[in-house]
Design an enzyme around this catalytic site. Sequence first.
Site, mmCIF file in Angstrom:
data_model
loop_
_atom_site.group_PDB
_atom_site.id
_atom_site.type_symbol
_atom_site.label_atom_id
_atom_site.label_comp_id
_atom_site.label_asym_id
_atom_site.label_seq_id
_atom_site.Cartn_x
_atom_site.Cartn_y
_atom_site.Cartn_z
ATOM 1 C CB SER A 4 -33.888 -55.477 -11.008
ATOM 2 O OG SER A 4 -32.750 -55.348 -11.832
ATOM 3 C CG ASP A 5 -29.281 -53.516 -6.418
ATOM 4 O OD1 ASP A 5 -30.017 -52.654 -5.900
ATOM 5 O OD2 ASP A 5 -28.044 -53.481 -6.354
ATOM 6 C CD GLN A 6 -27.065 -50.428 -13.509
ATOM 7 O OE1 GLN A 6 -27.232 -49.233 -13.317
ATOM 8 N NE2 GLN A 6 -27.230 -51.012 -14.690
ATOM 9 C CE LYS A 63 -33.223 -53.237 -4.384
ATOM 10 N NZ LYS A 63 -32.736 -52.410 -5.505
ATOM 11 C CB ALA A 110 -28.520 -58.903 -9.934
#
Length: 199
Positions: free
Chosen positions: A75-77, A59, A112
């Site tokens: 960011s990613d979850q 991203k 992250a």
Amino acid sequence: MLQSPPPPCNLVLGSTSRYRRDLLGRLGLPFEVAAPAVDETPLPEESPHALALRLALAKARAVAALRPEAIVIGSDQVADLGGQPLGKPGNHERATAQLRRMSGQTVIFQTAVAVVCQAMGFEQVDLAPVQVRFRSLDDAEIERYLRAEQPYDCAGSAKSEGLGISLLDAIDSDDPTALIGLPLIRTCRMLRAAGLVLP
């Protein structure tokens, strides 16, 4: 006399998540928001933590390719139940099924964050895992919770910053905002490394 437009903001959040936007706003820095064009489909046999790291970096890189002078946050979850990723439920039925699966279980929310600036050749990525222990939940309380909060856009079907906290026995994290979607301690560390001065 015509005024020239203001220069583009040099901090960009590569996410359309309102949760991440609100969290980043806490830092008091001007920033823009851009939607990253990234396929979020997990790769075959990809672990939840590897998926979160890959997508956060992808991203940030996708937006940085369009804004090479900017410092871009991605960011990613991914909710991780026994090594299996749980995505955003999207609707009531899937949220009910997720909460039934998580009842009495420990779920690791793999959050992250990546910071990229192409012009500087800067790139960092880090993971802030959050261990969340769910209480044993019966169908009636799952139904009451979902009707009240409708957390269908949240990985794991629960908002810890809202009524979802009532579903939990414990949260273990060294970066408290990670569970909401953006680990601000790690984000600040990376932004300082990229040269930003934080208030």
